[in-house]
Structure formats: C-alpha cells, structure tokens
Design a protein around this motif. Sequence first.
Motif, PDB file in Angstrom:
ATOM      1  N   VAL A   5      25.189  82.884  49.968  1.00 17.72           N
ATOM      2  CA  VAL A   5      23.951  82.089  50.028  1.00 17.72           C
ATOM      3  C   VAL A   5      23.869  81.365  51.374  1.00 17.72           C
ATOM      4  N   TYR A   6      24.965  80.735  51.769  1.00 11.26           N
ATOM      5  CA  TYR A   6      25.007  80.026  53.046  1.00 11.26           C
ATOM      6  C   TYR A   6      24.867  81.012  54.207  1.00 11.26           C
ATOM      7  N   SER A   7      25.594  82.133  54.142  1.00 10.64           N
ATOM      8  CA  SER A   7      25.541  83.139  55.206  1.00 10.64           C
ATOM      9  C   SER A   7      24.129  83.670  55.394  1.00 10.64           C
ATOM     10  N   ASN A   8      23.477  83.969  54.282  1.00  7.66           N
ATOM     11  CA  ASN A   8      22.117  84.513  54.357  1.00  7.66           C
ATOM     12  C   ASN A   8      21.136  83.482  54.910  1.00  7.66           C
ATOM     13  N   ALA A   9      21.299  82.227  54.518  1.00  9.46           N
ATOM     14  CA  ALA A   9      20.401  81.174  55.013  1.00  9.46           C
ATOM     15  C   ALA A   9      20.563  80.991  56.520  1.00  9.46           C
ATOM     16  N   ARG A  10      21.800  80.985  56.994  1.00 10.62           N
ATOM     17  CA  ARG A  10      22.046  80.858  58.428  1.00 10.62           C
ATOM     18  C   ARG A  10      21.461  82.051  59.184  1.00 10.62           C
ATOM     19  N   ALA A  11      21.633  83.236  58.622  1.00 13.55           N
ATOM     20  CA  ALA A  11      21.128  84.448  59.275  1.00 13.55           C
ATOM     21  C   ALA A  11      19.603  84.439  59.364  1.00 13.55           C
ATOM     22  N   LYS A  12      18.938  84.051  58.279  1.00 14.61           N
ATOM     23  CA  LYS A  12      17.469  83.998  58.290  1.00 14.61           C
ATOM     24  C   LYS A  12      16.962  82.991  59.320  1.00 14.61           C
ATOM     25  N   ALA A  13      17.654  81.880  59.447  1.00 17.47           N
ATOM     26  CA  ALA A  13      17.245  80.865  60.421  1.00 17.47           C
ATOM     27  C   ALA A  13      17.378  81.404  61.843  1.00 17.47           C
ATOM     28  N   LEU A  14      18.435  82.159  62.103  1.00 15.62           N
ATOM     29  CA  LEU A  14      18.668  82.684  63.448  1.00 15.62           C
ATOM     30  C   LEU A  14      17.693  83.795  63.837  1.00 15.62           C
ATOM     31  N   PHE A  71      29.350  83.727  65.409  1.00 16.10           N
ATOM     32  CA  PHE A  71      28.592  83.590  64.167  1.00 16.10           C
ATOM     33  C   PHE A  71      29.253  84.405  63.051  1.00 16.10           C
ATOM     34  N   ILE A  72      29.645  85.637  63.355  1.00 16.91           N
ATOM     35  CA  ILE A  72      30.273  86.498  62.352  1.00 16.91           C
ATOM     36  C   ILE A  72      31.600  85.901  61.903  1.00 16.91           C
ATOM     37  N   ARG A  73      32.408  85.437  62.853  1.00 17.39           N
ATOM     38  CA  ARG A  73      33.702  84.836  62.501  1.00 17.39           C
ATOM     39  C   ARG A  73      33.520  83.624  61.581  1.00 17.39           C
ATOM     40  N   GLU A  74      32.500  82.824  61.866  1.00 21.64           N
ATOM     41  CA  GLU A  74      32.289  81.585  61.122  1.00 21.64           C
ATOM     42  C   GLU A  74      31.592  81.803  59.788  1.00 21.64           C
ATOM     43  N   VAL A  75      30.651  82.739  59.749  1.00 22.48           N
ATOM     44  CA  VAL A  75      29.704  82.780  58.635  1.00 22.48           C
ATOM     45  C   VAL A  75      29.837  84.015  57.739  1.00 22.48           C
ATOM     46  N   ALA A  76      30.534  85.044  58.171  1.00 21.76           N
ATOM     47  CA  ALA A  76      30.633  86.264  57.352  1.00 21.76           C
ATOM     48  C   ALA A  76      31.063  85.923  55.931  1.00 21.76           C
ATOM     49  N   PRO A  77      30.338  86.433  54.928  1.00 18.92           N
ATOM     50  CA  PRO A  77      30.624  86.059  53.544  1.00 18.92           C
ATOM     51  C   PRO A  77      31.841  86.748  52.932  1.00 18.92           C
ATOM     52  N   SER A  78      32.480  87.651  53.684  1.00 16.13           N
ATOM     53  CA  SER A  78      33.716  88.267  53.196  1.00 16.13           C
ATOM     54  C   SER A  78      34.561  88.703  54.385  1.00 16.13           C
ATOM     55  N   TYR A 278      13.031  91.910  52.635  1.00 16.66           N
ATOM     56  CA  TYR A 278      12.576  90.740  51.886  1.00 16.66           C
ATOM     57  C   TYR A 278      13.468  90.442  50.676  1.00 16.66           C
ATOM     58  N   SER A 279      14.641  91.041  50.693  1.00 15.64           N
ATOM     59  CA  SER A 279      15.578  90.811  49.595  1.00 15.64           C
ATOM     60  C   SER A 279      16.547  89.694  49.966  1.00 15.64           C
ATOM     61  N   SER A 280      16.812  88.827  49.011  1.00 13.01           N
ATOM     62  CA  SER A 280      17.805  87.767  49.227  1.00 13.01           C
ATOM     63  C   SER A 280      19.086  88.076  48.461  1.00 13.01           C
ATOM     64  N   ASP A 281      19.147  89.294  47.896  1.00 10.28           N
ATOM     65  CA  ASP A 281      20.312  89.671  47.106  1.00 10.28           C
ATOM     66  C   ASP A 281      21.496  90.024  48.007  1.00 10.28           C
ATOM     67  N   GLY A 282      22.691  89.847  47.466  1.00  9.15           N
ATOM     68  CA  GLY A 282      23.886  90.299  48.150  1.00  9.15           C
ATOM     69  C   GLY A 282      24.020  89.724  49.547  1.00  9.15           C
ATOM     70  N   VAL A 283      24.272  90.611  50.506  1.00 16.49           N
ATOM     71  CA  VAL A 283      24.486  90.176  51.892  1.00 16.49           C
ATOM     72  C   VAL A 283      23.469  90.810  52.837  1.00 16.49           C
ATOM     73  N   TYR A 284      22.354  91.300  52.306  1.00 14.15           N
ATOM     74  CA  TYR A 284      21.383  91.999  53.148  1.00 14.15           C
ATOM     75  C   TYR A 284      20.822  91.132  54.280  1.00 14.15           C
ATOM     76  N   PRO A 285      20.446  89.882  54.048  1.00 16.98           N
ATOM     77  CA  PRO A 285      19.941  89.070  55.170  1.00 16.98           C
ATOM     78  C   PRO A 285      20.975  88.902  56.289  1.00 16.98           C
ATOM     79  N   PHE A 286      22.236  88.708  55.910  1.00 19.58           N
ATOM     80  CA  PHE A 286      23.305  88.584  56.903  1.00 19.58           C
ATOM     81  C   PHE A 286      23.430  89.878  57.694  1.00 19.58           C
ATOM     82  N   LEU A 287      23.481  91.013  56.998  1.00 21.19           N
ATOM     83  CA  LEU A 287      23.614  92.313  57.674  1.00 21.19           C
ATOM     84  C   LEU A 287      22.420  92.589  58.579  1.00 21.19           C
TER      85      LEU A 287
END
Length: 324
Positions: A5-14, A71-78, A278-287
């Motif tokens: 959730v945090y990773s995706n939010a940061r990614a969308k903001a960037l 960003f990846i080092r800090e925020v990657a969800p796995s 437009y999906s917020s599921d999983g890690v798609y926004p981060f990817l």
Amino acid sequence: MANSVYSNARAKALENYLLGKERLNRMAESENAEDALRILSEVNFGDGITLDNTNDFERLIDVEREKLFDFIREVAPSEDLKKYFLLKNDFHNAEAGIKAKYLKIDETKMTVSNGLIDKDLLKEKILIDEYKDFPEEMANALLKCDEAFVSGKANGAFVGRIFKQAYYSELSKCASKNKALKELFAVKVDCVNIGTAMRSRDFEVTKSSMVFGGSLKEDDLKFLCEESFEVIKERFKFHKLANIIEAAATAASSEKPLSDFETLADGYALSYLKKFKYSSDGVYPFLLYVFYKLAELDNVRIILVGLLSGHSAIEIKGRLRESY
C-alpha cells in the motif's frame, strides 16, 4: 521492507514528476541537443547539475537512475522485487571483477553503480575467492570462471555467457514468486533467445548461449535458426510474440540491425503493465512507475544521441521505446 500500500502510494505520487509525452515530443522535435537539454531543465532532470558540454548528458541520466534505484531499495514491497531490478548491476560488476582479477586490468571503467552489493566489497571478496555471501548463481558463475581462467580456457565470450546465464537463472527465482514478474520474465527470456538466434542463425551457438524460463523451447529456437524468414513468420503468426518475432525476422532477412525488434522487446513490459494502469491491486502501481522511469531514461538517451547525430524528429520518434 515497505508494504505494498505504501509502495504503491509513493509510486503514484512520483508519476507526477515524470517527463510525460509532451516533453519527450518537444525534445525529439528540438533543433539541437542544447534545446532538448533546456526542456529537461524545466523539471530539474538530473538535479540541475552543470554539464561540461552536451555530449556529457549521460551524467544527467546517471543521477536520475540512482534516484530510481534508491527508491527501489527503500520502497520495494518485497525482497524479490528489489532483486529483480537491482541484480543486473551486481552481476555486471561481478563479471568486471573476475576479469580484472585474472587479466590484471583496472575494472573501474567497466563497472556500473551499485546494485544490492557495494562494488568495492564485491571486488574485495572476488580477489580473495570469498563468494559465500553472494547470490547462489553469482557464486557458481565466479567458481566456473576461476576454473576456466586457471586452466587457460577462459575468454571474453565464455565469461560473458556464464554470467548472462547465471543472471537469468538468479532472476528467475525472483520472478517465480510474483504473477506479473513471471509473465514479464518469460518474455524477457524469449526476447534474449530470439535475438541470439536471429543474429547468429546458428543453432549450436544459440543453444550454448540459451537462457531458460521462457515459452520458446530448443526446437523453436532451432526453427528460428534454420528455416527461411517467411516460413518463420508463418509458423509464429499466432504466437503472443508474433510481432516481435516478425520484426526480428524482417531485419535479419535484410541483414539490418534488429532495432525494431529491440524496440518492441524493450517495450513489452510496459505494454503488458499498462493494462493494469488503474488497478491498485498487488504491486502494479509500483511496477508501472519503475518501468515508466526506466523507459523514460532510455528515451532521453535515444533523443539526445539522435540529435547529436543529426537525425530527424521522425527518425528519433521511430526509435523511442514504449512509454507513458
């Protein structure tokens, strides 16, 4: 490790700080590289560092790439997602290190920025044969190269092949645990093998360099190496990579560089991921953000190299990778 959730939010903001299509088009249509660089300065691309000359533009790209890696080092969800994007640099630096160890050359000009392992530490451990803390496939590759150098059987092609196969083998472990990465990795592997087959048109060469984890099997690659280009296009016309294989075959039949093939191959990941825009599921926004940024860096380089080489806007735009 951050949660998704945090990773995706940061990614969308960037995403709001990406260059966007309009700026990339303006850059491609610029009169010269200086004008294109001024467009980059509008958004402080490269943190506004001063260049000695326009040919020094890679420094800007390096700054932006390091910001992405941080960003990846800090925020990657796995851990697997982090490895998927950063392992390449570690394997590249390990290959440089083993060459420097035996050829007695300065590896600093061959290395790239850190992945997950500090490159100075990597060099130190390689020099004393201490591989136990490295990824399994990297350690195995280093041991194979040690043996080959000691026996006098090593050369640049051998070392490159060993590390390429080891890198993809390690990458497959990360990709296998994530649905989206699994699809992207399989196509990435297929494209590597297609490129080898179309460039060499020699099955033994292709087989010895083959990386594993894709949908194409040895028989498919043998077909790509040995059949006529028209027969190849017909055989794979309903394959999910039909347009990519056709582009490779068309270029190879004319003995031209596989640039169109490479453009399509490099763009597949974004083409696939944009279905989940437009999906917020999983890690798609981060990817999506990571692949957007990687494509952006490639496109900035393509544009600036094109302008410095005197290519037209049409030629430059034709070479751009899939983007936003």
